[in-house]
Each structure stands twice: as C-alpha cells, then as structure tokens.
Motif scaffolding. Structure first.
Motif, short mmCIF file in Angstrom:
data_model
loop_
_atom_site.label_atom_id
_atom_site.label_comp_id
_atom_site.label_asym_id
_atom_site.label_seq_id
_atom_site.Cartn_x
_atom_site.Cartn_y
_atom_site.Cartn_z
N THR A 47 -3.63 0.38 -2.77
CA THR A 47 -3.25 -0.93 -2.24
C THR A 47 -3.25 -1.95 -3.36
N PHE A 48 -2.17 -2.75 -3.33
CA PHE A 48 -2.04 -3.79 -4.35
C PHE A 48 -1.85 -5.12 -3.65
N ALA A 101 -7.40 1.23 -9.56
CA ALA A 101 -8.35 0.70 -10.54
C ALA A 101 -9.36 -0.21 -9.91
N SER A 102 -8.85 -0.96 -8.94
CA SER A 102 -9.77 -1.96 -8.42
C SER A 102 -9.87 -1.96 -6.91
N ALA A 135 0.86 -1.18 0.00
CA ALA A 135 0.00 0.00 0.00
C ALA A 135 0.90 1.23 0.00
N VAL A 136 0.56 2.23 -0.83
CA VAL A 136 1.37 3.44 -0.91
C VAL A 136 0.49 4.68 -0.85
N ARG A 137 1.07 5.79 -0.38
CA ARG A 137 0.38 7.08 -0.38
C ARG A 137 1.45 8.18 -0.42
N ASN A 138 1.11 9.23 -1.11
CA ASN A 138 2.06 10.34 -1.29
C ASN A 138 3.38 9.84 -1.87
N TRP A 139 3.23 8.90 -2.76
CA TRP A 139 4.44 8.27 -3.33
C TRP A 139 4.46 8.53 -4.81
N ARG A 140 5.26 9.51 -5.20
CA ARG A 140 5.34 9.94 -6.61
C ARG A 140 3.92 10.19 -7.12
N ILE A 196 -3.79 -10.58 -12.37
CA ILE A 196 -3.50 -9.36 -13.10
C ILE A 196 -3.86 -8.15 -12.23
N ILE A 197 -2.88 -7.26 -12.10
CA ILE A 197 -3.09 -6.04 -11.29
C ILE A 197 -2.84 -4.87 -12.22
N ARG A 198 -3.84 -4.01 -12.33
CA ARG A 198 -3.71 -2.88 -13.25
C ARG A 198 -3.36 -1.62 -12.44
#
Lengths: 398, 914
Positions: free
Chosen positions: B19-20, B899-900, B7-12, B889-891
């Motif tokens: 969250t992936f 996306a999801s 999970a990322v936030r404020n990241w680029r 598959i993760i988009r």
C-alpha cells in the motif's frame, strides 16, 4: 411539293367548283418542328415527338372542318439543320391532306436560302397540293380569293415583308388575304421583319395571316394563331390553330380557335406555411392541365423552415407524386433562411457562434471573429451552409 | 482528481499486498531501476480506466511468474469534491467494485462492468476497443507522463483535456450534442473533400464535372459538323450567285451570237456564190483542157503515123535479107549430114566388128585357163578325201583302251606295285642253320628263298618241313601282312582282267596299244584339217563353176567360127596389138563424126534463128500498119466533133477566153471574202465557244451545288440536330445538377471551414494561459536560452523561440533532455491551469533523468510552485537531487516488500487493508 412561283391553274379550277362565296381556311404557323427544348431535361426528345402528334390532330381538324385551304405562315421548321427524319415525317403528315391545298411560306427560322430545309430530297415525297411559295407575288386562287404571300429569304431584316402588297384595284371584289411572317409593330421587341400594324388596312386585306408570335394575338384583321405546341413557360396562349371564315370581301373574318397542343406548360409559385398551402398547390397543379401526364410544370416553392414536419412530409409527397405523374416537372425550392424563433436553438459553443456568423453574412453584415474571412461567399453558399448546419443539428441527412 | 492511496497484490513484482499513500502536494516515489515504480503507475491506470474483465496478453503479463492468482489493485481517490474507492481483480475471478464515501462510510456504488463504465465517465475517460490508450484516459492524457508512452499525442489532446482547458478561458465547454453535430459536419465534409481540402474524385460533383466535360466534347464535335453544314450553305449561296452571273453571261453571249447570225447568213450566201463561180471556172477550164487535149492528140497521132511508115519500110527490107541467109544455112547443114552419115559411120561399124571378134577370142582363151585350174582343184580334193576315209576306217577297227580306261589302269598298276613293296617290306625272314646235312627243307605254302643265306622270306603262315626231322610252323606279320597280300591279289586281278579284255599279254603291250590308238586319232585330225584347207583354196562349188565355164567356152567357140583361121592362131600379144590399133582408129572416126554433126547443128540453129527473126519482123510490120491505121481512125473520130483541125484550133481560142473570164469573176468575189465571210464566221464561232465555255462553267457550278446539297443532305440524314438537341438537354440537366451540387459542396466546405476557424480561435485562446505559464518556467529553467514555447491549434508544442536563434527552433530539433523537460513543463502548466477549482494529479515517471544538476534545482523550484496547485507524483531512482524539497517521499521496496507499510495476509481483501 410544288415550288410555287406563279398561280396554279389547278387550284383555280378546284376553287371555282365551289358554289358559295364564303371562304373557310385553316391558319397555322410556327410549328417549329425539330425544336430543341430546354429546361425539360431528358424529356426533350419526347417533346419533339409530341409536336408530330399535334400535327396529326391539325390534319384531322382540317378534314373535319371542311376547309378550302391551309395557310402556314412561316417557321414550319425550327432550323435549316433539322434532321431528315423530321422533314420526312412532316411531309408524310401534310400528304394526308391531299384534298386540301396548303400554302407555306418560309419563316425567319427556315428562310428560303440555298441549301435550305426546303431543298431536301424528302420534299420530293410531297404531293402536288403542298405549295411552297417562293415569290412575293399575287396568287389568284380563283375569282373569289387573292393570296398575297410574303416568303422570307433571310433570317433577319428590318424590312417589312408585307410592304409589297398592292392596294385593291378598282373593281376587284375578291377576298384578299395576306400571308406573312414577322412582328406586328404593336408587339414588344419588334425588331426582326417588322410589319406595319395597319398593313391590313393599307393593303385592303380581308385577313392578314401572320406567323412568328407564339401566342394567339389578334390586331384587327391581322392575326397570329400562335405555335401549335408551346415552346416555353412564357407563352400564355399557345397551342392553337385558327379556322377562319370570310363571307365576302370587306366582311370581318370569323376566327375560331381550336386547341391542338399535346402538352401544357405551366409555371406555378407557392409559399408554404402549412398543409393548407400544400393542398392549394396540389389543386392548382392538377387543374393546370386536362391530364397531369401532359403537364410540363415549373414549381417554385418557398416556405418557412420551421413549417411542421407533417407539412414538410405532405409537400414532399406532393413533389414525388407530381414528379412521377407529370410529363416533366422542374421543382425549385429556393433556400429559405431560418428566421422563426421556433427554429431549434443550437447548443451553446462553437456551433452557435458559427450560426451567428452565417446569419450575419446572409444579412449582409460582416461578423466579428473568424466568420469575417468568409464575407465573399455567395448568399446561396452561405444559405446552404446554414441550412446544412440546422439539418445536421436536427439529425437529418444533408 | 488526486490519488490518496494505491494498494496492489500479485502485481508483477508485488506478490504480497503493498500500500502506498500520497500527499496532496509533491510526492517523490523513490526506487532503483526495476523496483516497481512503473508497475505502480500501471496499476493506477488499469484500476481507473481498464476493463476488469480484460484478458489481453498485456494483462496476463501483469501476473507474477509462477502465480495463478489474479492481480489486484485498489485505489482511493478524490474528485468533484467526492471520495471514491475502486477495487479491481483481473484474470482470476475478475472483479470490479466502486465505492463512494457518504457520511464518512464507504458504500458499494457499482460493481462489475457498471463499475468500469461509471468510473470511466467520472474521470472523463473514453470508451476504447481492445486496450486502453493514453487518449482514452481523460485528463490523465495530458497530466500523466509515463514511461513507454509517447511524449505527446499524435494529433490532438482528447476532449477531456480540451474541456479542462476551455474552462480556463470562460468558454462554454463543448456539450456532447455539439460534439455529435460537429462530427456530422466533419463526416459530411469528408464525403466531398479529401483531408487536404481537395474535392474527392469519387464525389458526385467531380463525376458530374467529368461527365459534363465529356458531353461538351461530344457536343462540340457535333457542332463542328453542323458548322460545316453552315459552311456548305454559304458555299451554296456563293455558288448560286455565281450561277446567276454565269447564266447572265450566257444570255449575253447568246444575244451576241444572235447579232452575228445575219452576217453569217450573208457570208453563207456569198460562200454559195463563190462556190458557183468556182464551179463555172472549173467548167470553163475543163472545156479548155478538153479542146487543147484533143488538138494535141491529133498532132501527136499524125506525127506518129509518119514515123511508123518509115519504120515499116525498113523492117520489110531486113526481113527479105534474113530469109535469104536462112536458106544458105539450111544447105550447109545438109552437106555436113551427108558426110558423117555416108562416110564416117560405115568405117566405124567395120572397126567395131573386128574389135568384137578379137575380144571374143581373148575371152575364149581365158575361159580355157580357168577350166584347167578348176579341174586340178577337183582332183586334189578327191585325193585328200580318200586318204582321210582310209585312216578313219583304220581307227574304227583298232580296239584299244580309251584315255580314261588307260589312266585308271595305270592307277591300279601303280597301287599294285606299291602294295607289293609294302608286303615285301613286311615279310619275315626265316633262316635255317642246320647241322644236319642235306636236310631238305620245304615250305608250304611255298616261300621265297634267299639261297645265299639259306633264308626264306614268308609273307604268310608257313609250315617248313625239314626232312624227316619234322616241321616247323612259322607265322608272323600278323593281320596286316595278310591284308596287304589280299589287296595285292585284288589289284592283280583287276590288272589281269584289263589285259584280257584288250587281249594283250602285259602292261607294256597294253601301253603300246593305247599309244597306237592315240597316234591314229591324231592322223585323222591332221587329214581332216588338210582336206578342209584344200576345200578352202578353191571355189565352194568348183564343179558347178566348171560346168558353167565349159558352157561359156562353147558359146564363145560358136562366135569364133566366123573368124579367119589364121587369126585364131594369133598370139595374145598380137591380138593385143591389133586391138590397140583398132581402138585408135575408132576414136578418130568418132571424133570426126562429132565434128560434122556439130557443124550440121550450128547451121540448122542459124537457119531457125533467121526464120524467127523474119517472123518477128513480119509481126512488127503488121503492128505498125495497125497503129498507123488506128491513129488515122482516131484522128478521124476526133475530127468528127470539130470538123477540121483549123476549126478545132478556133474553138480552143474561144474556150481560153471563157476560162479567163470565169477566173476573173471568181477573183473579184475572193477579194472581199475575208471581210464578208470569214470574219463573221470567226466571230460567230468565238461566240459559240464562249457560250460552250460558260455552259461548262455553269455545269461545274451546278455540280458543286449538287455536291454541297448532297453533303447537307448527308449531314441531315445523320440526325445531328436531334443529337445536339438531346446532348444540350442532357448538358442542361447536368449543369443544373452541377450548380446545385456546387452550392451544396461549397456550403459544406463553408460550414466546415467556419467551424474549423472557430476551433482554431478557441485553441489560440486556450494556448495563451498555457504558454504564459510555460514561458516563465522555460526562461527560469534554461536561464533565458529559450523564451517562448509555440503551440499549434491543437495545443501541441511545435517550436521553441530562443535568444540565440532568430527563427523559432522546431521542437524536434532541441536536445532530448530539453525536449523532455519542455513536455514536463507543458503538463505541469496544464495541470496547474485545470486545477484551479480542484487539485489534479500530475504524474512524471522518471522523465527528468537527463537534466543536469542546475536544471534539477530549477526544476525543483518549478515543481514546488506547481505543487501549490496540484498533486504531483514524481518517480525517480535517486532522491538526492530533490533533497531539500518539501515532499512526501515514498520508497519502493527493492524486493517486493513494502518499505514502510504493514504486510497484509494474501487472503485478505486489500480494500479492507486500506
């Protein structure tokens, strides 16, 4: 200096002044002045200098013992090439004995050849009581003593230099003394200038003053005083001069040894297992010489690698102490392989495999694996590698 | 280790929380370029291996543009059978928390730096300096193939990778302790050797070897000097031998010389006898010579006496004749003398007297002429002088103006006339035309009239009175006319004064007077010149001369008194004629006298000569008589010793015989002289010369001996032996140290090489399973074009063996796409091999874009196979090539939006979201 080719009237006059028939003389040989000293490292120069201190003591002894004359049985100098300063200093010391005639014969190290050390200008400083005997012919010192000198004129020969000494003539009651340089044929390695062991008997000599053998050795009336200062660890009884009394012709000589050497050469070996062995070695070293400062020692140490750290520390301290205090010490610690099960095990993996290979190589086996490529290495190198491995494993420096 | 969720936030690009979640097998991360695929891998890497407190520029770039919020990442993963969760916030309120799942609950296990450290150790990461690099990421170095990172490590895989691989071949993994020991071995080795295995030049052993070489060089130099000494000593032995030989030769030569001494002594005796006989012969010869000389002298003297007697007689006869001739000559001389003395000299005196008288008369007449001439000159001078004096007196009486006065006068008169003309030109003409007849017109002052016109010329104010009619006052011309008149009056006054002074009437008279003076002065000058000329024509002292001439005339008159009166009356011509006659007679007489005197002198000279000759003959005669007497006396004296000449002749015969006998005796001795005297002497001299030569040779040998001994002494004085001794001792110390160091360094090398050998063997053992797996995939991928991958001892690919090439192809030589695919296969193989006990994550970040469609399909098969053992996360822009694969598959959202996944408010901790 007097280059003696014939008997000296002055000596006869001086000798005839004596009332007693007994003769007392100082017998010395193999001063080897200017000698190169190996195995003492940078101390060689000091060892050469010590030889002159010893010579001074010999001169003092000659005066104290009230002797009639001095016999120097060859090899006064180590070589014909010794420095002028060496010759000069020797002459200066001999000049101190101006009341005592000194008879010198050239030895195999300093034979009387053209351009020899005996032809140096420094000898012009020598006074008349110093006699370099150049010819093998009788010197009639007085009615009491006949001297039979055997000067050497070459470095090597298989001829007996004393062979010319004639038998006693009928009616000759003088004390007969031979002066020669060579190897009594009872000594080992008797090759150069061999001297018949029974020369004293054959020549009816009361005393055969010999030089060449660096340790004291007496064979009947044939005597080697040994060198005044030891020249190697192999000499067992060196560092003496002899004061000889002969009461009359046919009487046995009374030979007294006087230690004059400055330095003591000692070779010691010790196998160290614990601190007790170190203490023993300590005692041995300190007893080897009157003063440790005059000691030249070669100490061979062997010990188990697993000796305690305390023992190692104690041995290390002793070594430091001896190296500081002794004149010179050659401390040899051959590599001893870690065989004890107490040796700390190396971690499993490459290092234990390496150690196993080194161990096999040291035992003369060819190990399996990469170690077999190193089978041609010398045991010293292999041992060094293994010691190093264990030291590094213990965290010690190389 | 596998990843379950990121999970990322404020990241680029991910400003909001994203969250992936990932499956255990194959995961395909799909997104267009710049969508954030690599950002997600970056977040994964930094979460697991980076320090949360890092503030490097790289980390700052993570922060989204225009955002001051700290980048956050949360990763949930599984390793060693345990589930972990890590949360990190960077830059703003940096945070690190490590959670462990225990009994289904998340427990915070570590926080802050501790969390960083524990996490790194957990994943076998290594400590790092400023920034984390692939080699610090443990197994991830081999398994994660990310963008912007090199495909392979520079030297070797890190320890974690090797450990992971070691497990495969049942080798004991290197313990930290072993690593430390091995590093010590390496350090020890580096102290002595260069990386290429050469001994370091700065090492003690190398330094020592240099020192030993130098010391050996020094020693060699000294040894060469001592060898030279030994050579001198050998020379001395040779020279001593030569000296002995020469001494023996000298001795032999001396013996030989001694043997010749008797012969030489005999020769000396014979020589002395010869000298005695020579002396005897010389004595006899001398006697013989004396007698013969005496006899010959007597003979000579007798003969001479006879000759002299005849010569004396002739001499006396000649002397008598010459004396007679001398007397004759004397008489002739007297005759000549008598003639010139008595006859000729008186006649001459008479002629000379007459000549004198006539000459006196001539002089007297000449003096008279001179006196007359002088008298005329004196008179002419007196006349001229007188005339000159008269004119000078006349000039002195004449009072006339001087030239200067006359010139000034002429100037004044000229000016006066000029002023008058000017005044007249300025005058006023007054005319009267009166009807009154006879009316008298007067002018006061008077005015010049021009009667014909009845006009008046006035030069000043004038009052005209016309009869009774009255008067007319006329004035005009002004001041200038008056001034002119005044100036004319002044000039006129001056002129009049001059005329008065010279007492003349007018200007003409004055001019006449002036010219008269000038003429008179000229006359005086002319007379003076005439007077001087007359004076110059005669002698300066004409009067004195005149008196002198008159004196001479009186003297001559005295002498002429004796002259006959008639002669005094002779004309000059007659006198001259008579004088010529007398002169001729005189010359004739003188000549005659000279001749007679010459004859007299000749006769007298002959007389003298004859007298001298007579004297000479007398002396000769005397000398002859003396010689005759002397010879007689000498003969008598000589014969005193011998008696008579005959006796002398007998003695001479005896002496000749004695001389012959002496010569015979000498010759008898000379016959054996060569054999008995010269030969022994020659032999003796030869022996002497030989001894000298030998002695010279001996001296040379001795000199050479002295030279060699001096050289030996010189060498000994330099202390070479001690130096050599010291150097040998020094060398011994160094060599022992060298031996010790040599063994030690060789030991170090042996240990190092042995360790390296075992490591190579281990690497080779590790490479086997990897290459087996890779080679199978490689053949599948390339359809057999490449069959084998070759790894070096560090498990780094170095070459590919292909069916088309005999030699392995260096890995750098294959195409970029193939190279990337081989690296992917290698990482997949490592991933598969180290995931036997536990799955591990293999990341391939968009590295297969260069694969063609066939290879992609084959790669799909390989990826599918690998995904059986490990977790694979493959990022791609297009999912089409992977269609049909069993994949999660993760988009990635195009615009930073998930996306999801659901969106979580920014204020919420992203951990709570997961």
């Amino acid at each position: 200096m007097c280059l003696m080719r014939a008997p000296l009237e002055s000596i006869r006059e001086w000798m005839s002044g004596e009332a007693s028939t007994m003769v007392r003389f100082l017998h010395t040989a193999d001063w080897q002045l200017g000698m190169k000293v190996s195995r003492v490292g940078e101390k060689g120069k000091e060892v050469r200098a010590k030889r002159f201190e010893t010579l001074s003591r010999v001169a003092n002894l000659a005066v104290q013992q009230d002797i009639d004359f001095v016999l120097l049985a060859g090899d006064m100098f180590e070589s014909q090439d010794v420095d002028d300063v060496t010759v000069k200093r020797a002459v200066d010391i001999l000049n101190r004995l101006r009341s005592v005639p000194i008879f010198i014969i050239p030895g195999n190290h300093d034979p009387l050849v053209p351009g020899s050390v005996w032809h140096r200008h420094s000898w012009k400083r020598g006074e008349d009581h110093i006699h370099l005997v150049q010819e093998a012919q009788e010197i009639d010192l007085d009615k009491r003593v006949a001297l039979y000198p055997c000067p050497l004129k070459q470095k090597q020969s298989k001829e007996d230099p004393t062979a010319w000494i004639p038998p006693r003539k009928r009616g000759d009651s003088r004390i007969r003394i031979g002066l020669a340089h060579g190897s009594l044929d009872v000594l080992p390695e008797c090759v150069n200038f061999p001297i018949a062991a029974d020369r004293a008997d054959l020549g009816d000599l009361d005393y055969l003053a010999l030089g060449d053998w660096h340790s004291f050795f007496q064979h009947g009336r044939a005597v080697y005083p040994g060198t005044i200062e030891p020249t190697s660890f192999s000499e067992r009884d060196a560092g003496n001069v002899l004061v000889v009394d002969i009461e009359d012709a046919g009487e046995p000589p009374n030979v007294q040894r006087h230690r004059v050497s400055s330095l003591t050469w000692v070779e010691l070996e010790s196998h160290i297992r614990d601190e007790t062995d170190v203490e023993k070695l300590d005692t041995e070293i300190h007893r080897a010489a009157a003063s440790i400062s005059t000691l030249i020692a070669r100490v061979r140490i062997s010990y188990e690698l697993d000796v305690s750290a305390d023992t190692q520390a104690r041995l290390h301290t002793l070594r430091q102490e001896v190296e500081e205090d002794a004149f010179f010490v050659d401390w040899i610690e051959p590599l001893v392989l870690p065989t004890s099960p107490a040796v700390r095990a190396l971690p499993e993996g490459i290092l234990s495999l390496v150690d196993g290979s080194l161990s096999a190589l040291l035992e003369g086996r060819i190990p399996s694996g990469p170690g077999q490529s190193f089978a041609s290495e010398t045991p010293q190198v292999i041992g060094e590698a293994r010691i190093l491995l264990h030291r590094l494993a213990r965290g010690e420096g190389a | 280790m596998i990843v379950e969720e990121i999970a990322v936030r404020n990241w680029r690009g991910y400003r909001e929380l994203h969250t992936f979640r990932f499956a255990e097998g194959f995961n395909l991360l799909v997104g267009r370029n710049e969508a954030g695929k690599s950002a997600l891998f970056e977040a994964l890497t930094r979460a697991l291996f980076d320090r949360h407190s890092g503030k490097s520029e790289e980390i700052r770039r993570i922060q989204p543009v225009d955002s001051s919020l700290g980048p956050e990442v949360s990763v949930r993963f599984r390793t060693n059978g345990q589930r972990y969760k890590v949360f990190k916030r960077f830059l703003e309120e940096p945070t690190a928390r490590l959670y462990v799942e225990r009994d289904g609950r998340w427990e915070l296990d570590h926080e802050g730096d501790s969390a960083d450290t524990v996490l790194r150790e957990l994943l076998r990461g290594e400590s790092f300096g400023r920034a984390v690099r692939p080699e610090h990421r443990g197994l991830a170095q081999a398994l994660w193939y990310l963008q912007r990172e090199s495909s392979l490590p520079e030297a070797a895989w890190n320890e974690a990778v090797r450990e992971g691989l070691q497990g495969l071949v049942s080798l004991v993994a290197a313990s930290p302790e072993e690593r430390v020991i091995v590093s010590r071995v390496e350090a020890e080795y580096r102290q002595h050797y260069t990386p290429t295995g050469r001994l370091k030049s700065s090492s003690e052993l190398a330094t020592l070897e240099d020192e030993i070489a130098r010391t050996e060089s020094e020693l060699s130099e000294i040894r060469s000097k001592t060898e030279a000494v030994e050579k001198y000593r050998q020379d001395l032995e040779e020279l001593e031998s030569q000296e002995t030989d020469k001494a023996q030769q000298i001795e032999n030569a001396r013996l030989e010389r001694t043997g010749l001494v008797k012969s030489v002594e005999e020769a000396e005796r014979l020589d002395a006898e010869m000298r005695e006989r020579e002396h005897m012969r010389e004595v006899e010869e001398q006697k013989f010579a004396t007698l013969r000389n005496d006899l010959e002298a007597i003979g000579r003297r007798t003969k001479k006496t006879d000759t002299l007697g005849k010569e004396l007689e002739d001499c006396q006869k000649e002397r008598v004749q010459q004396r007679s001739d001398a007397a004759e000559e004397k008489r002739a001389a007297e005759t000549y003398k008598s003639r010139w003395k008595r006859e000729l000299e008186p006649a001459l005196k008479k002629i000379e007297g007459e000549l004198e008288a006539l000459h006196c008369l001539e002089r007297s007449r000449s003096l008279e002429d001179t006196r007359s001439h002088l008298l005329r000159h004196v008179e002419k001078v007196e006349n001229a002088e007188r005339e000159l004096e008269d004119r000078k007196k006349e000039l002195s009486r004449l009072y006339a103006p001087s030239k200067k006065e006359w010139v000034r006068f002429e100037e004044t008169a000229g000016k006066y006339h000029d002023v008058q003309v000017q005044a007249e030109a300025s005058a006023i003409h007054v005319g009267f035309a009166l009807k009154v007849k006879r009316a008298r017109i007067t002018a006061a002052p008077a005015a010049q009239t021009i009667p014909t016109r009845n006009e008046y010329v006035i030069t000043r104010p004038t009052t005209f009175r016309i009869g009774d009619m009255g008067s007319v006052k006329v004035w005009g011309g002004g001041e200038s006319l008056e001034q002119l008149n005044e100036k004319a009056d002044q000039l006129k006054t001056k002129i009049d004064e001059t005329l008065i002074r010279f007492d003349v009437e007018d200007e003409e008279a004055l001019s006449l007077l002036y010219r008269n003076k000038v003429e008179t002065e000229k006359d005086v000058e002319r007379l003076e010149r005439g007077y001087k000329k007359i004076l110059g024509e005669g002698p300066k002292d004409a009067e004195a001369k005149l008196r002198q001439i008159e004196g001479q005339i009186r003297e001559e008159e005295g002498r002429l008194k004796s002259l006959p009166k008639k002669v005094g009356k002779w004309s000059s011509a007659r006198i001259k004629h008579r004088l010529g006659e007398l002169e001729d007679s005189k010359k004739q007489l003188i000549k005659s006298i000279d001749e007679e005197q010459g004859n007299e002198q000749n006769a007298r000279a002959k007389h003298e000569q004859l007298l001298k000759q007579c004297g000479g003959l007398s002396e000769q005669a005397t000398e002859m008589r003396s010689q005759i007497q002397s010879a007689g006396e000498e003969n008598a004296e000589t014969l005193k010793r011998y008696g008579t000449t005959e006796h002398l002749e007998r003695l001479l015969g005896g002496a000749e015989r004695a001389k012959k006998e002496a010569e015979d005796a000498l010759n008898e001795l000379l016959r054996d002289y060569e054999l008995r005297v010269e030969t022994p002497r020659r032999l003796y001299e030869q022996a002497e010369n030989r001894i000298r030569a030998l002695e010279n040779q001996l001296v040379k040998i001795q000199e050479q001996s002295v030279d060699r001994m001096a050289r030996i002494e010189e060498a000994a004085s330099q202390g070479f032996y001690s130096q050599m001794s010291d150097l040998e001792a020094k060398l011994d110390v160094k060599r022992r140290r060298q031996d010790s160091l040599d063994i030690r360094t060789k030991g170090v090398k042996l240990l190092h090489d042995l360790v390296q050998a075992y490591r190579r063997e281990q690497s080779a053992a590790l490479a086997g399973p990897i290459t087996d797996l890779v080679n199978g995939w490689l053949q599948l991928l390339t359809d057999g074009s490449y069959t084998n991958l070759q790894l070096n001892e560090s498990l780094i690919p170095v070459a590919l063996q292909g069916s088309r090439y005999r030699q392995p192809l260096p890995i750098e030589s294959v195409s970029y796409g193939t190279h990337e695919q081989v690296i992917v296969l290698l990482r997949l193989a490592i991933g598969v091999l180290i995931s036997k006990d536990e799955r591990n994550l293999v990341v391939v970040d968009d590295r297969l874009v260069n694969a063609d469609s066939i290879r992609i399909r084959r790669l799909n098969l390989i990826l599918q196979e690998a995904a059986e053992s490990c977790q694979i996360l493959l990022a791609t822009c297009h999912d089409t090539p992977y269609a049909g694969m069993k994949a999660n598959i993760i988009r990635v959202p195009d615009d930073g939006r998930a996306a999801s996944e659901e969106t979580i408010p920014a204020t919420t901790d992203i951990l709570s979201a997961s």
